[in-house]
Design a protein around this motif. Structure first.
Motif, mmCIF file in Angstrom:
data_model
loop_
_atom_site.group_PDB
_atom_site.id
_atom_site.type_symbol
_atom_site.label_atom_id
_atom_site.label_comp_id
_atom_site.label_asym_id
_atom_site.label_seq_id
_atom_site.Cartn_x
_atom_site.Cartn_y
_atom_site.Cartn_z
ATOM 1 N N ALA A 55 0.835 -1.210 0.000
ATOM 2 C CA ALA A 55 0.000 0.000 0.000
ATOM 3 C C ALA A 55 0.871 1.261 0.000
ATOM 4 O O ALA A 55 0.589 2.219 -0.724
ATOM 5 C CB ALA A 55 -0.941 -0.001 1.200
ATOM 6 N N SER A 58 2.432 1.660 -3.399
ATOM 7 C CA SER A 58 1.389 2.067 -4.338
ATOM 8 C C SER A 58 1.065 3.554 -4.217
ATOM 9 O O SER A 58 1.022 4.275 -5.218
ATOM 10 C CB SER A 58 0.118 1.240 -4.103
ATOM 11 O OG SER A 58 -0.930 1.686 -4.940
ATOM 12 N N ILE A 59 0.862 4.006 -2.996
ATOM 13 C CA ILE A 59 0.536 5.422 -2.778
ATOM 14 C C ILE A 59 1.704 6.306 -3.198
ATOM 15 O O ILE A 59 1.520 7.329 -3.871
ATOM 16 C CB ILE A 59 0.119 5.658 -1.312
ATOM 17 C CG1 ILE A 59 -1.238 4.993 -1.045
ATOM 18 C CG2 ILE A 59 0.071 7.152 -0.990
ATOM 19 C CD1 ILE A 59 -1.621 4.925 0.423
ATOM 20 N N ARG A 62 2.046 6.261 -7.180
ATOM 21 C CA ARG A 62 0.998 7.044 -7.841
ATOM 22 C C ARG A 62 1.159 8.536 -7.583
ATOM 23 O O ARG A 62 0.987 9.348 -8.484
ATOM 24 C CB ARG A 62 -0.384 6.577 -7.389
ATOM 25 C CG ARG A 62 -0.771 5.248 -7.954
ATOM 26 C CD ARG A 62 -2.159 4.811 -7.496
ATOM 27 N NE ARG A 62 -2.348 3.402 -7.738
ATOM 28 C CZ ARG A 62 -2.534 2.858 -8.939
ATOM 29 N NH1 ARG A 62 -2.567 3.629 -10.000
ATOM 30 N NH2 ARG A 62 -2.679 1.560 -9.070
ATOM 31 N N THR A 63 1.495 8.887 -6.348
ATOM 32 C CA THR A 63 1.647 10.304 -6.017
ATOM 33 C C THR A 63 2.761 10.947 -6.835
ATOM 34 O O THR A 63 2.564 11.996 -7.441
ATOM 35 C CB THR A 63 1.927 10.476 -4.510
ATOM 36 O OG1 THR A 63 0.827 9.952 -3.764
ATOM 37 C CG2 THR A 63 2.143 11.929 -4.148
ATOM 38 N N ALA A 96 -1.451 13.316 -4.201
ATOM 39 C CA ALA A 96 -1.376 12.555 -2.955
ATOM 40 C C ALA A 96 -2.767 12.134 -2.483
ATOM 41 O O ALA A 96 -2.977 10.968 -2.119
ATOM 42 C CB ALA A 96 -0.671 13.377 -1.878
ATOM 43 N N SER A 99 -4.142 9.433 -4.720
ATOM 44 C CA SER A 99 -3.498 8.146 -4.464
ATOM 45 C C SER A 99 -4.044 7.473 -3.208
ATOM 46 O O SER A 99 -4.281 6.262 -3.192
ATOM 47 C CB SER A 99 -1.989 8.336 -4.337
ATOM 48 O OG SER A 99 -1.469 8.876 -5.529
ATOM 49 N N VAL A 100 -4.260 8.253 -2.158
ATOM 50 C CA VAL A 100 -4.817 7.703 -0.917
ATOM 51 C C VAL A 100 -6.262 7.260 -1.140
ATOM 52 O O VAL A 100 -6.661 6.168 -0.704
ATOM 53 C CB VAL A 100 -4.713 8.730 0.231
ATOM 54 C CG1 VAL A 100 -5.512 8.282 1.449
ATOM 55 C CG2 VAL A 100 -3.253 8.956 0.606
ATOM 56 N N HIS A 102 -7.602 6.378 -3.984
ATOM 57 C CA HIS A 102 -7.535 5.200 -4.858
ATOM 58 C C HIS A 102 -7.252 3.945 -4.035
ATOM 59 O O HIS A 102 -7.892 2.912 -4.224
ATOM 60 C CB HIS A 102 -6.457 5.394 -5.929
ATOM 61 C CG HIS A 102 -6.341 4.255 -6.878
ATOM 62 N ND1 HIS A 102 -5.527 3.178 -6.629
ATOM 63 C CD2 HIS A 102 -6.947 4.003 -8.061
ATOM 64 C CE1 HIS A 102 -5.627 2.321 -7.613
ATOM 65 N NE2 HIS A 102 -6.486 2.789 -8.511
ATOM 66 N N ALA A 103 -6.289 4.042 -3.113
ATOM 67 C CA ALA A 103 -5.966 2.896 -2.256
ATOM 68 C C ALA A 103 -7.168 2.516 -1.392
ATOM 69 O O ALA A 103 -7.465 1.336 -1.209
ATOM 70 C CB ALA A 103 -4.751 3.215 -1.382
ATOM 71 N N HIS A 129 -13.115 8.050 -6.640
ATOM 72 C CA HIS A 129 -12.075 8.979 -6.208
ATOM 73 C C HIS A 129 -12.023 10.208 -7.123
ATOM 74 O O HIS A 129 -11.735 11.307 -6.662
ATOM 75 C CB HIS A 129 -10.716 8.285 -6.098
ATOM 76 C CG HIS A 129 -10.374 7.394 -7.246
ATOM 77 N ND1 HIS A 129 -11.115 6.284 -7.580
ATOM 78 C CD2 HIS A 129 -9.376 7.446 -8.145
ATOM 79 C CE1 HIS A 129 -10.587 5.700 -8.631
ATOM 80 N NE2 HIS A 129 -9.529 6.387 -8.995
#
Length: 144
Positions: A55, A58-59, A62-63, A96, A99-100, A102-103, A129
């Motif tokens: 996680a 991933s974040i 993406r960020t 940011a 990305s959060v 999305h997670a 999102h």
């Protein structure tokens, strides 16, 4: 710049749901590889917290990609980009938060399904999102 109207210029939104799905698949494989490399660099201690490590990678991935390029590697391969609904590129804070969110959406099956449905039925092809942030994906314009 404002975003193209989906009714007047549908080519900007053509096949975006499919491209998003393929981009997600490419990015997930890349994130998995990065997380496995992180496990090796942590002398395998990261294996004990692999879901958290995955996680975090991933974040972070993406960020950085969205803030810098407006697209992840998978999105670049698919020829799509993230934009605000007013046409602005995503700033680091938006990247940011995106990305959060999305997670968070990916964490629950119900929200994943709801996000897929909204991508398929909203005119701007927005996931949950995207709806929360006022962003969307569209085919990369020629001038970008």
């Amino acid at each position: 710049m404002t975003l193209p109207d989906p009714q007047l210029q549908p080519e900007f939104y053509a096949n975006v749901p499919l491209k998003r799905a393929l981009a997600w698949l490419v990015d997930t494989v890349l994130i998995l590889l990065l997380a496995l490399i992180a496990v090796i660099f942590t002398l395998f201690v990261g294996a004990f917290i692999f879901p958290v490590l995955f996680a975090a990678v991933s974040i972070g991935y993406r960020t950085v990609m969205l803030a810098r390029f407006g697209a992840t590697f998978g999105m670049m391969l698919g020829g799509i980009r993230l934009f605000h609904l007013d046409g602005r590129n995503p700033d680091p804070a938006t990247a940011a938060i995106y990305s959060v969110l999305h997670a968070g959406v990916m964490f629950f099956v119900i929200t994943q399904i709801a996000s897929i449905v909204t991508i398929l039925v909203t005119p701007y092809r927005q996931g949950l999102h995207d709806l929360a942030l006022g962003t969307t994906m569209l085919n990369r314009p020629a001038d970008i």
